[in-house]
Design a protein around this motif. Sequence first.
Motif, PDB file in Angstrom:
ATOM      1  N   LEU A 209     -24.258 -20.404 -58.218  1.00 36.47           N
ATOM      2  CA  LEU A 209     -23.969 -21.119 -59.464  1.00 36.47           C
ATOM      3  C   LEU A 209     -22.689 -21.942 -59.349  1.00 36.47           C
ATOM      4  CD1 LEU A 209     -24.847 -18.444 -62.201  1.00 36.47           C
ATOM      5  CD2 LEU A 209     -26.080 -20.556 -61.702  1.00 36.47           C
ATOM      6  N   HIS A 210     -21.775 -21.483 -58.487  1.00 38.06           N
ATOM      7  CA  HIS A 210     -20.510 -22.194 -58.283  1.00 38.06           C
ATOM      8  C   HIS A 210     -20.526 -23.004 -56.984  1.00 38.06           C
ATOM      9  CE1 HIS A 210     -19.321 -19.090 -61.231  1.00 38.06           C
ATOM     10  NE2 HIS A 210     -18.407 -19.959 -61.607  1.00 38.06           N
ATOM     11  N   ASN A 211     -21.744 -23.267 -56.489  1.00 38.64           N
ATOM     12  CA  ASN A 211     -21.922 -24.092 -55.286  1.00 38.64           C
ATOM     13  C   ASN A 211     -21.174 -23.551 -54.071  1.00 38.64           C
ATOM     14  OD1 ASN A 211     -23.574 -25.990 -56.613  1.00 38.64           O
ATOM     15  ND2 ASN A 211     -21.779 -27.046 -57.429  1.00 38.64           N
ATOM     16  N   ARG A 212     -21.204 -22.230 -53.918  1.00 38.43           N
ATOM     17  CA  ARG A 212     -20.600 -21.592 -52.748  1.00 38.43           C
ATOM     18  C   ARG A 212     -21.729 -21.072 -51.862  1.00 38.43           C
ATOM     19  NH1 ARG A 212     -15.843 -23.161 -51.713  1.00 38.43           N
ATOM     20  NH2 ARG A 212     -15.554 -21.287 -50.440  1.00 38.43           N
ATOM     21  N   TYR A 213     -21.887 -21.664 -50.690  1.00 37.00           N
ATOM     22  CA  TYR A 213     -23.000 -21.322 -49.816  1.00 37.00           C
ATOM     23  C   TYR A 213     -22.535 -20.781 -48.463  1.00 37.00           C
ATOM     24  CZ  TYR A 213     -25.638 -23.905 -53.301  1.00 37.00           C
ATOM     25  OH  TYR A 213     -26.199 -24.327 -54.487  1.00 37.00           O
ATOM     26  N   THR A 214     -21.320 -20.260 -48.426  1.00 33.96           N
ATOM     27  CA  THR A 214     -20.807 -19.667 -47.192  1.00 33.96           C
ATOM     28  C   THR A 214     -20.366 -18.231 -47.453  1.00 33.96           C
ATOM     29  OG1 THR A 214     -18.581 -20.539 -47.647  1.00 33.96           O
ATOM     30  CG2 THR A 214     -20.031 -21.870 -46.245  1.00 33.96           C
ATOM     31  N   CYS A 215     -20.449 -17.408 -46.423  1.00 38.33           N
ATOM     32  CA  CYS A 215     -20.051 -16.009 -46.534  1.00 38.33           C
ATOM     33  C   CYS A 215     -18.558 -15.921 -46.858  1.00 38.33           C
ATOM     34  CB  CYS A 215     -20.346 -15.283 -45.221  1.00 38.33           C
ATOM     35  SG  CYS A 215     -19.703 -13.589 -45.163  1.00 38.33           S
ATOM     36  N   PRO A 216     -18.183 -15.119 -47.850  1.00 42.07           N
ATOM     37  CA  PRO A 216     -16.765 -14.992 -48.213  1.00 42.07           C
ATOM     38  C   PRO A 216     -15.916 -14.366 -47.106  1.00 42.07           C
ATOM     39  CG  PRO A 216     -18.200 -14.139 -49.954  1.00 42.07           C
ATOM     40  CD  PRO A 216     -19.055 -14.336 -48.743  1.00 42.07           C
ATOM     41  N   LEU A 217     -16.568 -13.689 -46.148  1.00 42.72           N
ATOM     42  CA  LEU A 217     -15.827 -13.002 -45.090  1.00 42.72           C
ATOM     43  C   LEU A 217     -15.692 -13.826 -43.813  1.00 42.72           C
ATOM     44  CD1 LEU A 217     -17.285  -9.393 -45.468  1.00 42.72           C
ATOM     45  CD2 LEU A 217     -15.069 -10.223 -46.250  1.00 42.72           C
ATOM     46  N   CYS A 218     -16.787 -14.451 -43.383  1.00 42.62           N
ATOM     47  CA  CYS A 218     -16.744 -15.159 -42.097  1.00 42.62           C
ATOM     48  C   CYS A 218     -16.993 -16.656 -42.219  1.00 42.62           C
ATOM     49  CB  CYS A 218     -17.747 -14.546 -41.124  1.00 42.62           C
ATOM     50  SG  CYS A 218     -19.486 -14.784 -41.605  1.00 42.62           S
ATOM     51  N   SER A 219     -17.326 -17.127 -43.402  1.00 44.28           N
ATOM     52  CA  SER A 219     -17.541 -18.557 -43.689  1.00 44.28           C
ATOM     53  C   SER A 219     -18.817 -19.139 -43.088  1.00 44.28           C
ATOM     54  CB  SER A 219     -16.338 -19.399 -43.230  1.00 44.28           C
ATOM     55  OG  SER A 219     -15.193 -19.066 -43.975  1.00 44.28           O
ATOM     56  N   LYS A 220     -19.692 -18.304 -42.527  1.00 48.92           N
ATOM     57  CA  LYS A 220     -20.967 -18.826 -42.034  1.00 48.92           C
ATOM     58  C   LYS A 220     -21.877 -19.161 -43.218  1.00 48.92           C
ATOM     59  CE  LYS A 220     -21.029 -16.321 -37.614  1.00 48.92           C
ATOM     60  NZ  LYS A 220     -20.915 -17.516 -36.771  1.00 48.92           N
ATOM     61  N   SER A 221     -22.780 -20.102 -43.025  1.00 51.15           N
ATOM     62  CA  SER A 221     -23.717 -20.481 -44.087  1.00 51.15           C
ATOM     63  C   SER A 221     -24.608 -19.291 -44.433  1.00 51.15           C
ATOM     64  CB  SER A 221     -24.578 -21.660 -43.637  1.00 51.15           C
ATOM     65  OG  SER A 221     -23.782 -22.797 -43.370  1.00 51.15           O
ATOM     66  N   ILE A 222     -24.862 -19.094 -45.727  1.00 50.98           N
ATOM     67  CA  ILE A 222     -25.642 -17.931 -46.148  1.00 50.98           C
ATOM     68  C   ILE A 222     -27.125 -18.244 -46.309  1.00 50.98           C
ATOM     69  CG2 ILE A 222     -23.640 -16.918 -47.301  1.00 50.98           C
ATOM     70  CD1 ILE A 222     -24.850 -17.772 -49.975  1.00 50.98           C
ATOM     71  N   CYS A 223     -27.501 -19.513 -46.150  1.00 47.81           N
ATOM     72  CA  CYS A 223     -28.906 -19.889 -46.282  1.00 47.81           C
ATOM     73  C   CYS A 223     -29.170 -21.126 -45.427  1.00 47.81           C
ATOM     74  CB  CYS A 223     -29.270 -20.142 -47.746  1.00 47.81           C
ATOM     75  SG  CYS A 223     -28.253 -21.411 -48.540  1.00 47.81           S
ATOM     76  N   ASP A 224     -30.415 -21.541 -45.374  1.00 54.32           N
ATOM     77  CA  ASP A 224     -30.789 -22.724 -44.607  1.00 54.32           C
ATOM     78  C   ASP A 224     -30.218 -23.963 -45.299  1.00 54.32           C
ATOM     79  OD1 ASP A 224     -31.917 -24.675 -43.074  1.00 54.32           O
ATOM     80  OD2 ASP A 224     -33.993 -24.271 -43.662  1.00 54.32           O
ATOM     81  N   MET A 225     -29.297 -24.635 -44.635  1.00 56.25           N
ATOM     82  CA  MET A 225     -28.618 -25.790 -45.221  1.00 56.25           C
ATOM     83  C   MET A 225     -29.102 -27.112 -44.621  1.00 56.25           C
ATOM     84  SD  MET A 225     -26.453 -24.509 -47.434  1.00 56.25           S
ATOM     85  CE  MET A 225     -25.172 -25.724 -47.687  1.00 56.25           C
ATOM     86  N   SER A 226     -30.209 -27.087 -43.896  1.00 52.04           N
ATOM     87  CA  SER A 226     -30.665 -28.285 -43.187  1.00 52.04           C
ATOM     88  C   SER A 226     -30.895 -29.472 -44.116  1.00 52.04           C
ATOM     89  CB  SER A 226     -31.941 -27.977 -42.396  1.00 52.04           C
ATOM     90  OG  SER A 226     -32.956 -27.459 -43.242  1.00 52.04           O
TER      91      SER A 226
END
Length: 304
Positions: A209-226
């Motif tokens: 909802l807040h347009n955050r699509y990276t893991c809060p711990l390691c910053s890797k993408s949490i979903c397919d961002m292609s």
Amino acid sequence: MDTGFQENEQNQELDSHVTHLMEISSGYYGCSHYRRRCKIRAPCCDEVFDCRHCHNEAKDSLQTEQLLRHDLPRHDVSKVICSLCGTEQDVQQNCSTCGVCMGKYFCSKCKFFDDDLSKKQYHCDDCGICSVDHSYAKIANRLVKNFFHCKRCRCCYSKVLEDKHRCLEGALHHNCPVCFEYLFDSTKDITVLRCGHAVHLECTKDMELHNRYTCPLCSKSICDMSSVWKKLDEEVAAYKIPKVYEDKMVWILCNDCGSNTDVRFHLIAHKCSSCGSYNTRKTQRGPNTHSYSSGVPQVVSSTG
């Protein structure tokens, strides 16, 4: 009269009585966490609560004076109070006075009662706690628990993840990186991100909802961002960069693949030349150094 018939009749009466004790007032007692027909006495403060979560919410909250804050480990419970007759007694499934079943699901190891069997609770000796299994498989017309215990992660997962999940030591034995609630014994649904880190499911929805699509711990993408990367390709190509920056090169670190590469500077975003991700951050130096600039990923997160 035939003794076999008498014995069968007695067994039927006994079964009927047991069923009555199992069902009497079922669903009418409990709290927001569990439906059950007993309360617990917390040995730490000698007070009565509907469950240990109710205790922890009352005694370990910000409203409680800091020096008095504490929580109640499940295994410390030794006394329960029947909700129907009020008898205080040792932990057991049926009340010692009125005989009512205080919880259709009962675990003597965890001192746990719950009348809601739809959760499909089970006790895992490796975890040391009771968990909820949302992933049952139907085999030969019967429900079979469809989970496994990962020794390295030290927790149970759905069998769907058995050969797919990324093992992390003590994966659930930490706080949710969004709301900071301890994950291992949380009553909320938990999801495992692609990187292997665990977060409350509702917290990932809040992140989206807040347009955050990276893991809060390691910053890797949490979903397919292609699809997002494709849109960024178009935006980068369409944007005419000022002439002063045309020959400028920068080092970037890719949060998704870990590559450290030298790319052409751009005002919108920097694309990893190894995996094509825009989930990158600009670094101050080359791949053999570890002195980075701001740790904020340079990602255009809007998908609108």
